[in-house]
Each structure stands twice: as structure tokens, then as C-alpha cells.
Design a protein around this motif. Structure first.
Motif, PDB file in Angstrom:
ATOM      1  N   TYR A  78       0.824  -1.205   0.000  1.00 26.40           N
ATOM      2  CA  TYR A  78       0.000   0.000   0.000  1.00 26.40           C
ATOM      3  C   TYR A  78       0.856   1.253   0.000  1.00 26.40           C
ATOM      4  O   TYR A  78       1.794   1.370   0.784  1.00 26.40           O
ATOM      5  CB  TYR A  78      -0.909   0.031   1.215  1.00 26.40           C
ATOM      6  CG  TYR A  78      -1.909  -1.098   1.276  1.00 26.40           C
ATOM      7  CD1 TYR A  78      -2.445  -1.485   2.482  1.00 26.40           C
ATOM      8  CD2 TYR A  78      -2.325  -1.761   0.137  1.00 26.40           C
ATOM      9  CE1 TYR A  78      -3.358  -2.522   2.557  1.00 26.40           C
ATOM     10  CE2 TYR A  78      -3.244  -2.797   0.182  1.00 26.40           C
ATOM     11  CZ  TYR A  78      -3.751  -3.172   1.403  1.00 26.40           C
ATOM     12  OH  TYR A  78      -4.659  -4.194   1.476  1.00 26.40           O
ATOM     13  N   SER A  92       0.401   5.742  -0.519  1.00 26.07           N
ATOM     14  CA  SER A  92      -0.576   6.839  -0.551  1.00 26.07           C
ATOM     15  C   SER A  92       0.140   8.168  -0.673  1.00 26.07           C
ATOM     16  O   SER A  92       1.296   8.291  -0.258  1.00 26.07           O
ATOM     17  CB  SER A  92      -1.388   6.868   0.759  1.00 26.07           C
ATOM     18  OG  SER A  92      -1.909   5.618   1.094  1.00 26.07           O
ATOM     19  N   LEU A 115      -6.083  12.873   1.854  1.00 26.64           N
ATOM     20  CA  LEU A 115      -5.642  11.851   0.918  1.00 26.64           C
ATOM     21  C   LEU A 115      -5.889  12.303  -0.518  1.00 26.64           C
ATOM     22  O   LEU A 115      -7.001  12.671  -0.880  1.00 26.64           O
ATOM     23  CB  LEU A 115      -6.372  10.538   1.203  1.00 26.64           C
ATOM     24  CG  LEU A 115      -5.989   9.341   0.357  1.00 26.64           C
ATOM     25  CD1 LEU A 115      -4.557   8.922   0.650  1.00 26.64           C
ATOM     26  CD2 LEU A 115      -6.953   8.192   0.643  1.00 26.64           C
ATOM     27  N   TYR A 171      -4.248   6.837  -3.786  1.00 29.31           N
ATOM     28  CA  TYR A 171      -3.618   5.731  -3.116  1.00 29.31           C
ATOM     29  C   TYR A 171      -3.550   4.524  -4.047  1.00 29.31           C
ATOM     30  O   TYR A 171      -4.203   4.490  -5.104  1.00 29.31           O
ATOM     31  CB  TYR A 171      -4.362   5.367  -1.820  1.00 29.31           C
ATOM     32  CG  TYR A 171      -5.760   4.831  -2.006  1.00 29.31           C
ATOM     33  CD1 TYR A 171      -6.833   5.706  -2.187  1.00 29.31           C
ATOM     34  CD2 TYR A 171      -6.020   3.476  -1.974  1.00 29.31           C
ATOM     35  CE1 TYR A 171      -8.125   5.235  -2.350  1.00 29.31           C
ATOM     36  CE2 TYR A 171      -7.305   2.988  -2.131  1.00 29.31           C
ATOM     37  CZ  TYR A 171      -8.352   3.870  -2.315  1.00 29.31           C
ATOM     38  OH  TYR A 171      -9.629   3.397  -2.467  1.00 29.31           O
ATOM     39  N   VAL A 217      -3.141   0.081  -3.906  1.00 34.21           N
ATOM     40  CA  VAL A 217      -3.108  -1.150  -3.099  1.00 34.21           C
ATOM     41  C   VAL A 217      -2.158  -2.184  -3.687  1.00 34.21           C
ATOM     42  O   VAL A 217      -2.064  -3.289  -3.160  1.00 34.21           O
ATOM     43  CB  VAL A 217      -4.513  -1.751  -2.917  1.00 34.21           C
ATOM     44  CG1 VAL A 217      -5.414  -0.749  -2.195  1.00 34.21           C
ATOM     45  CG2 VAL A 217      -5.123  -2.166  -4.240  1.00 34.21           C
ATOM     46  N   SER A 261       2.470   1.206   3.608  1.00 37.73           N
ATOM     47  CA  SER A 261       2.100   0.340   4.727  1.00 37.73           C
ATOM     48  C   SER A 261       1.938  -1.097   4.252  1.00 37.73           C
ATOM     49  O   SER A 261       1.826  -1.373   3.056  1.00 37.73           O
ATOM     50  CB  SER A 261       0.807   0.825   5.392  1.00 37.73           C
ATOM     51  OG  SER A 261      -0.263   0.828   4.468  1.00 37.73           O
ATOM     52  N   SER A 300      -0.049  -4.720   3.927  1.00 37.69           N
ATOM     53  CA  SER A 300      -1.390  -4.970   3.424  1.00 37.69           C
ATOM     54  C   SER A 300      -2.278  -5.708   4.413  1.00 37.69           C
ATOM     55  O   SER A 300      -3.473  -5.784   4.220  1.00 37.69           O
ATOM     56  CB  SER A 300      -1.318  -5.778   2.134  1.00 37.69           C
ATOM     57  OG  SER A 300      -0.672  -7.025   2.371  1.00 37.69           O
ATOM     58  N   GLN A 301      -1.713  -6.256   5.469  1.00 35.25           N
ATOM     59  CA  GLN A 301      -2.504  -7.060   6.372  1.00 35.25           C
ATOM     60  C   GLN A 301      -2.446  -6.500   7.783  1.00 35.25           C
ATOM     61  O   GLN A 301      -1.438  -5.969   8.216  1.00 35.25           O
ATOM     62  CB  GLN A 301      -1.980  -8.505   6.398  1.00 35.25           C
ATOM     63  CG  GLN A 301      -2.007  -9.192   5.037  1.00 35.25           C
ATOM     64  CD  GLN A 301      -3.411  -9.393   4.520  1.00 35.25           C
ATOM     65  OE1 GLN A 301      -4.345  -9.573   5.296  1.00 35.25           O
ATOM     66  NE2 GLN A 301      -3.575  -9.326   3.213  1.00 35.25           N
ATOM     67  N   GLY A 302      -3.565  -6.660   8.510  1.00 33.47           N
ATOM     68  CA  GLY A 302      -3.569  -6.334   9.929  1.00 33.47           C
ATOM     69  C   GLY A 302      -3.353  -4.862  10.204  1.00 33.47           C
ATOM     70  O   GLY A 302      -3.919  -3.997   9.544  1.00 33.47           O
ATOM     71  N   ASN A 303      -2.529  -4.583  11.193  1.00 36.17           N
ATOM     72  CA  ASN A 303      -2.258  -3.213  11.606  1.00 36.17           C
ATOM     73  C   ASN A 303      -1.642  -2.422  10.461  1.00 36.17           C
ATOM     74  O   ASN A 303      -0.541  -2.696  10.015  1.00 36.17           O
ATOM     75  CB  ASN A 303      -1.296  -3.229  12.793  1.00 36.17           C
ATOM     76  CG  ASN A 303      -0.884  -1.845  13.217  1.00 36.17           C
ATOM     77  OD1 ASN A 303      -1.439  -0.850  12.773  1.00 36.17           O
ATOM     78  ND2 ASN A 303       0.120  -1.767  14.063  1.00 36.17           N
ATOM     79  N   THR A 304      -2.382  -1.449   9.969  1.00 29.54           N
ATOM     80  CA  THR A 304      -1.920  -0.711   8.795  1.00 29.54           C
ATOM     81  C   THR A 304      -1.129   0.518   9.190  1.00 29.54           C
ATOM     82  O   THR A 304      -1.413   1.630   8.747  1.00 29.54           O
ATOM     83  CB  THR A 304      -3.111  -0.309   7.911  1.00 29.54           C
ATOM     84  OG1 THR A 304      -4.074   0.378   8.729  1.00 29.54           O
ATOM     85  CG2 THR A 304      -3.738  -1.503   7.264  1.00 29.54           C
ATOM     86  N   GLU A 305      -0.121   0.327  10.049  1.00 27.38           N
ATOM     87  CA  GLU A 305       0.749   1.447  10.403  1.00 27.38           C
ATOM     88  C   GLU A 305       1.373   2.013   9.144  1.00 27.38           C
ATOM     89  O   GLU A 305       1.936   1.287   8.320  1.00 27.38           O
ATOM     90  CB  GLU A 305       1.870   0.988  11.339  1.00 27.38           C
ATOM     91  CG  GLU A 305       2.910   2.068  11.581  1.00 27.38           C
ATOM     92  CD  GLU A 305       4.132   1.551  12.307  1.00 27.38           C
ATOM     93  OE1 GLU A 305       4.120   0.390  12.752  1.00 27.38           O
ATOM     94  OE2 GLU A 305       5.107   2.320  12.422  1.00 27.38           O
ATOM     95  N   ALA A 306       1.274   3.320   8.963  1.00 27.05           N
ATOM     96  CA  ALA A 306       1.824   3.968   7.779  1.00 27.05           C
ATOM     97  C   ALA A 306       3.187   4.556   8.093  1.00 27.05           C
ATOM     98  O   ALA A 306       3.392   5.157   9.144  1.00 27.05           O
ATOM     99  CB  ALA A 306       0.880   5.070   7.300  1.00 27.05           C
ATOM    100  N   PHE A 320       5.918   7.257   6.808  1.00 31.89           N
ATOM    101  CA  PHE A 320       5.882   8.477   6.013  1.00 31.89           C
ATOM    102  C   PHE A 320       7.260   8.906   5.542  1.00 31.89           C
ATOM    103  O   PHE A 320       8.257   8.723   6.253  1.00 31.89           O
ATOM    104  CB  PHE A 320       5.271   9.618   6.834  1.00 31.89           C
ATOM    105  CG  PHE A 320       3.776   9.541   6.946  1.00 31.89           C
ATOM    106  CD1 PHE A 320       3.186   8.711   7.892  1.00 31.89           C
ATOM    107  CD2 PHE A 320       2.961  10.285   6.107  1.00 31.89           C
ATOM    108  CE1 PHE A 320       1.810   8.631   7.990  1.00 31.89           C
ATOM    109  CE2 PHE A 320       1.580  10.216   6.196  1.00 31.89           C
ATOM    110  CZ  PHE A 320       1.010   9.387   7.138  1.00 31.89           C
TER     111      PHE A 320
END
Lengths: 113, 113
Positions: free
Chosen positions: B31, B33, B45, B48, B50, B94, B96-102, B104
Motif C-alpha cells: 500500500y 498513498s 488523501l 492511493y 493497493v 504500509s 497490506s494485512q492487519g495493523n496498517t501502520e503507515a 511516512f
């Protein structure tokens, strides 16, 4: 669409606790995040909370989540001058796991010596 | 491991000029963005992605184009710059699975005169 709201400014004295508040609208939130932005820099993840939790503690940081009221708060204990920054609340809900985040406006924390 | 790298850090454009903001990540994140940050408005935003070959519009896509030919790169193109596009631009990536911590980048400060 989803919305995230924060107050814009908070001023505290060094050594006091800071509480930064955030409200969100989407009831299907999965993860909620707190990011910190120092002047001239990008955003850094401070902490996050999963939606099935009420509280998460990480050293000086405490996150409280009230799902009924859709209210999230970040408490910083023993606030230091180095904590002066902009703090963003972000919501990953409604994204269908696409990596999108919905950010609040950011709260500028000013720590006075 | 450089994380998310944005170039340039600063740019001044004349109205009507075009340019491309570069973003690259070396974490094999699916991911990616683009956000713009304006005072008092948080991060909004723009577009983005995927995964490679897949892009979609965010909240404020007008005036911007993106493409994702590789997993690593996600350039943002301004076709005909306008003063309203003066802003700080952040790229994020980030898992793709679970916690989507980004994660930067450091941001690109763009001024359109």
C-alpha cells in the motif's frame, strides 16, 4: 464519509500531564493511531490501539478508547519540552484494508519550561 | 533500509508548469498513498494504491495523477500547477494485512507562484 476531529492547540507546563482528545464518526473502526510531527519533519507513529481495547499504555503514553462515544485520547505523563509537536489522530476504518488513513486536523502541543 | 524516500524536498513552480514528485519505498509494502498537509486541515488523501498497477482516488484528487508500475515507486504528477496546490506533500506506505501502520516520507514543500 468518515470524519476525525481534534482541538487545534494545547499548552502545558513541563512536568505536567498532557491530554489530547479526538473524536471520530465511523463505528466500524479497527485501528486508531496517534502520530507525532516535529517541525519540518514527516509523521512518526507514536502508538495505536485496536478497537477491541479500552486502554493501552506504553511508557509515558496512555491511550484511552471509548467506543460508545467514539472518543480517543492520548495522555502524555511528565510532559517534556521535547514533546512539543503536532499530534495527529488517525482512523483506518472504512478503508477496506487499503492502507488509507483519515486524519484529524492535528493538535499543536506547546510545552512551557 | 531507507524507508520512504521523497524527492525533491523543496520546489517552486510557476502557475501552469508540470512536475512529478517522486516517492520510493524499500520495505516491499503493497500500500502506498499521497497526502497533502495544509494548516488547520490535517492530512488529506490525494491518491492511493493497493498494489502495482492499481490506483484509486482519495479525498482531493483533482489536478493530480498517479501511476504504480512497480511495488517500490509511486510518483505524483501535477499536470498544470495552480497556486491552490501550494502545500506540503507526504508519501506513505504500509503493509497490506492487519495493523496498517503507515510509514511516512519527510515531505515535499511545494510553492506555486
Amino acid at each position: 464519509g468518515e470524519d476525525v476531529e481534534q482541538s487545534l492547540f494545547l499548552s502545558v507546563r513541563e512536568g505536567d500531564s498532557s491530554v489530547i482528545n479526538c473524536t471520530y464518526t465511523d463505528s466500524s473502526s479497527t485501528y486508531l493511531y496517534w502520530y507525532k510531527q516535529e517541525p519540518g519533519a514527516g509523521l512518526q507513529l507514536l502508538t495505536y490501539i485496536f478497537s477491541n481495547m479500552d486502554m493501552k499504555q506504553d511508557q509515558r503514553l496512555t491511550v484511552l478508547l471509548n467506543k460508545k462515544d467514539k472518543h480517543l485520547s492520548l495522555r502524555i505523563a511528565d510532559t517534556q519540552t521535547g514533546d512539543s509537536a503536532i499530534y495527529f489522530c488517525a482512523d483506518s476504518s472504512g478503508s477496506g484494508n487499503t492502507g488509507k488513513l483519515i486524519f484529524g486536523q492535528g493538535t499543536t502541543l506547546q510545552v512551557k519550561p | 533500509n531507507a524507508g520512504v524516500t521523497q524527492t525533491p524536498k523543496f520546489q517552486v513552480l510557476k502557475t501552469g508548469q508540470s512536475m512529478t514528485l517522486q516517492c520510493a519505498q524499500d520495505m516491499n509494502h503493497e500500500y502506498m498513498s499521497w497526502y497533502r498537509q495544509d494548516p488547520g486541515m490535517g492530512l488529506r488523501l490525494i491518491h492511493y494504491s493497493v498494489g502495482a498497477g492499481i490506483t484509486d482516488q482519495g479525498e482531493v484528487p483533482n489536478g493530480y495523477n498517479v501511476s504504480r508500475s512497480t511495488t517500490e515507486d509511486f510518483p505524483l504528477r501535477l499536470l498544470s500547477a495552480a497556486p491552490s496546490q501550494t502545500s506540503v506533500y507526504f508519501c506513505a506506505s504500509s503493509y497490506s494485512q492487519g495493523n496498517t501502520e503507515a510509514f511516512f516520507g519527510q515531505g515535499t514543500r511545494l510553492t506555486v507562484v
